[in-house]
Design a protein around this motif. Structure first.
Motif, short mmCIF file in Angstrom:
data_model
loop_
_atom_site.label_atom_id
_atom_site.label_comp_id
_atom_site.label_asym_id
_atom_site.label_seq_id
_atom_site.Cartn_x
_atom_site.Cartn_y
_atom_site.Cartn_z
N THR A 15 9.70 -20.43 15.27
CA THR A 15 9.79 -19.35 14.30
C THR A 15 10.37 -19.83 12.99
N PRO A 18 1.07 -14.49 8.49
CA PRO A 18 1.95 -13.94 9.52
C PRO A 18 1.35 -12.81 10.33
N SER A 46 0.21 -9.04 11.52
CA SER A 46 0.89 -7.75 11.55
C SER A 46 1.59 -7.56 12.89
N ASN A 47 2.53 -6.65 12.91
CA ASN A 47 3.26 -6.33 14.13
C ASN A 47 2.78 -5.00 14.69
N ARG A 69 -1.84 -7.72 21.65
CA ARG A 69 -2.01 -8.55 20.45
C ARG A 69 -2.20 -10.02 20.79
N GLY A 92 -0.74 -1.29 13.27
CA GLY A 92 0.22 -2.34 12.98
C GLY A 92 0.81 -2.22 11.59
N ARG A 93 1.91 -2.93 11.40
CA ARG A 93 2.56 -3.01 10.09
C ARG A 93 2.56 -4.47 9.63
N ASN A 123 3.52 -8.02 8.75
CA ASN A 123 4.67 -8.84 9.11
C ASN A 123 5.12 -9.61 7.87
N SER A 124 5.74 -8.89 6.96
CA SER A 124 6.05 -9.46 5.65
C SER A 124 7.55 -9.65 5.42
N ALA A 171 -1.37 -9.27 6.35
CA ALA A 171 -0.14 -8.92 5.64
C ALA A 171 -0.30 -8.89 4.12
#
Length: 549
Positions: A79, A110, A112-113, A130, A241-242, A244-245, A280
């Motif tokens: 990570t 990255p 998205s989550n 995912r 999803g959002r 991942n920023s 993202a």
């Protein structure tokens, strides 16, 4: 040249491979937080049912291939915890240690989550889909609990694919969606065809039903909705999803108000040494201008090509012609049992208040009607009422992909309704018709533009046309089978003989099965001075829109 790529799926993996093909000497490192790089996340739902039977087929490329074939270093299970832009290095954490890596160019992919409501977080038996470990965990749960009932929350692409594939292996599936319909890119009446297909195959559909809580009852999961509590063996959350920023935000890169990373037309962020692509990032809207975001693998791969060309020309001194990334229109498709649902561009819901738009509906066969196994492909084409500019299209049914591929090509080149009317498709009876549905759509729009016909919409009958005369020109037998309330039957072939029964002072809305006979009836009545409107898409569109899911 030291190039670090954060994220090894889709966009990140595509960048790594292309950069190596463009330059043999650059030091390229992929940093991936999970255990796998370049896996087919779009194929994960099909592994649930063993449609994709071999797990190894989910891997487009693996760490060993990147290292041996491309001479690319892969740090998996690692990570990136922070970016030091001033000194151009990243801080990393793997399973054993923390360390740093310097970079000349940094590429962020990255993704998205998955959205997980707080009440669902950390509950055993509740999953998102995912990654490969996600699908492994779902399959293990189904096997270990001999699962009979599964709840899928979310009616987007992943949710629909999960519902279908779980249904294929004999599981009773409930699909819950907080909105009035599945498939957000579609307008309601087109999504209704999908609702019908889901119910026909035994999927329990709960629309307008946001989930409000999840808890355990022993080994069983309790899902709470406004209409009660229901029990399941497993729950899959597919509610979007959002971006991942967080890493980009903490590094001080420019983000928009929805937390997407801002990039220029060559995928550079506000720091010229850092590029970004994929789920993202904020991209151009090629249809209306302005900005949008598209979380799809296709656009991510095209962004990767633009990014790599720009990087190679400007930082690796390669003599390349570099084209700016123009943006994406969201062309997408999903298989739902026996039908396809595809769309491109904008829907009416998203255009409300922005453009004075309208639409036409039609229901042509996917190939010649006289050839065996002809089936309908239901089409909707959205256009600007003033300029007749094409804005979007949706197709559901047989070979929807083919029609939306054509529409996507014309939309991307600012094609006109006349281009649709005269589109030259390959034709033989097993594959198409001499005049394809795309041609019909263009002809209908030309007829409207040229004043040959006016159209009525299924959702206007009780409002705009509440005082009109309603005429159904199908045969008496068709009319008896089902008809729209308020319509009288006046068959097309006897229309001229009944002109004296009609009132020229009133507007007349005409319908038939799908709109073709209605158009002919309008032309006849217009010739005699009547004010007519053809119900776009006919009886089929009306009853589909009013289907009780």
């Amino acid at each position: 040249m030291q190039i670090l790529i954060v994220g090894g799926v889709a966009g990140g993996a595509a960048c790594a491979a292309r950069l190596r093909r463009l330059d043999e000497n650059a030091k390229i490192t992929i940093i991936e937080k999970g255990p796998y790089v370049s896996f087919a996340n779009c194929g994960l739902p099909y592994f649930l049912s063993d449609v994709i039977a071999d797990r190894d087929n989910l891997f487009v490329a693996d760490k060993k291939l990147f290292e041996k074939r491309f001479n690319i270093n892969v740090l998996d299970n690692t990570t990136v915890t922070s970016i030091n832009r001033n000194n151009k290095y990243v801080n990393l954490q793997d399973k054993e240690k923390t360390f740093t890596l310097n970079y000349d160019v940094l590429i962020l992919s990255p993704g998205s989550n998955a959205i997980v409501p707080p009440f669902a977080s950390g509950i055993d038996g509740v999953f998102t889909l995912r990654t490969v470990p996600d699908v492994d965990a779902i399959k293990a749960r189904i096997k270990s609990r001999n699962a009979k009932k599964v709840l899928v929350v979310g009616g987007g692409f992943i949710g629909l694919e999960c519902a279908e594939n779980l249904n294929h292996i004999g599981i009773e599936v409930t699909l819950a969606e907080g909105a009035p319909q599945v498939l957000p890119p579609f307008d309601f009446e087109m999504a209704q065809f999908v609702h019908q297909e889901l119910k026909a195959h035994g999927v329990r559909l709960k629309l307008n039903s946001p989930i409000t809580g999840i808890s355990h009852d022993g080994d069983i999961l309790k899902a709470e909705f406004k209409d009660g509590t229901f029990l399941f063996d497993a729950i899959i959350l597919a509610i979007g999803g959002r971006p991942n920023s967080v890493l980009a935000k903490e590094a001080g890169l420019s983000l928009n108000d929805r937390e997407f990373i801002k990039v220029n037309d060559f995928m550079q962020t506000s720091d010229p040494n850092i590029y970004a692509l994929g789920d993202a990032v904020e991209i151009n809207d090629p249809l209306l201008g302005g900005k949008t975001s598209i979380a799809l693998a296709g656009p991510a791969n095209k962004q990767a090509r633009v990014l790599c060309s720009h990087l190679a020309k400007n930082r690796l001194n390669k003599d390349l012609q570099v084209f700016p990334y123009k943006g994406a229109m969201g062309a997408s498709i999903v298989k739902v049992f026996g039908i396809e649902a595809a769309s491109v561009g904008l829907n009416e819901r998203s255009l409300k208040g922005k453009v004075d738009c309208d639409a036409v509906w039609l229901h042509p066969n996917q190939h010649a009607g006289y050839y065996p196994n002809a089936a309908q492909c239901h089409l909707k084409v959205i256009y600007d009422k003033k300029s007749f500019k094409l804005l979007g299209a949706q197709a559901v049914g047989s070979e929807a992909a083919k029609r939306i591929e054509i529409m996507s090509a014309y939309l991307s080149k600012n094609g006109s309704i006349d281009d649709l009317a005269y589109h030259e498709q390959v034709y033989a009876p097993p594959f198409s018709s001499a005049r394809d549905g795309i041609n019909y759509a263009g002809c209908i729009l030309e007829n409207i533009r040229d004043g040959l016909v006016k159209t009525a919409r299924f959702d206007e009958l009780n409002t705009r046309f509440k005082d009109a005369i309603f005429i159904d020109v199908r045969t008496p037998d068709e009319f008896k089978q089902r008809h729209i309330p308020g319509f009288i039957n006046l068959p097309l072939d006897s229309l001229r003989q009944n002109l004296n029964t009609l009132n020229k002072d009133k507007e007349i809305v005409i319908t038939c099965a799908v709109g073709i006979r209605g158009y002919n009836a309008c032309r006849i009545l217009n010739a005699y001075g009547f004010k007519t409107y053809n119900l776009s898409g006919g009886v089929l569109t009306y009853f589909t829109a009013n289907f009780k899911a």
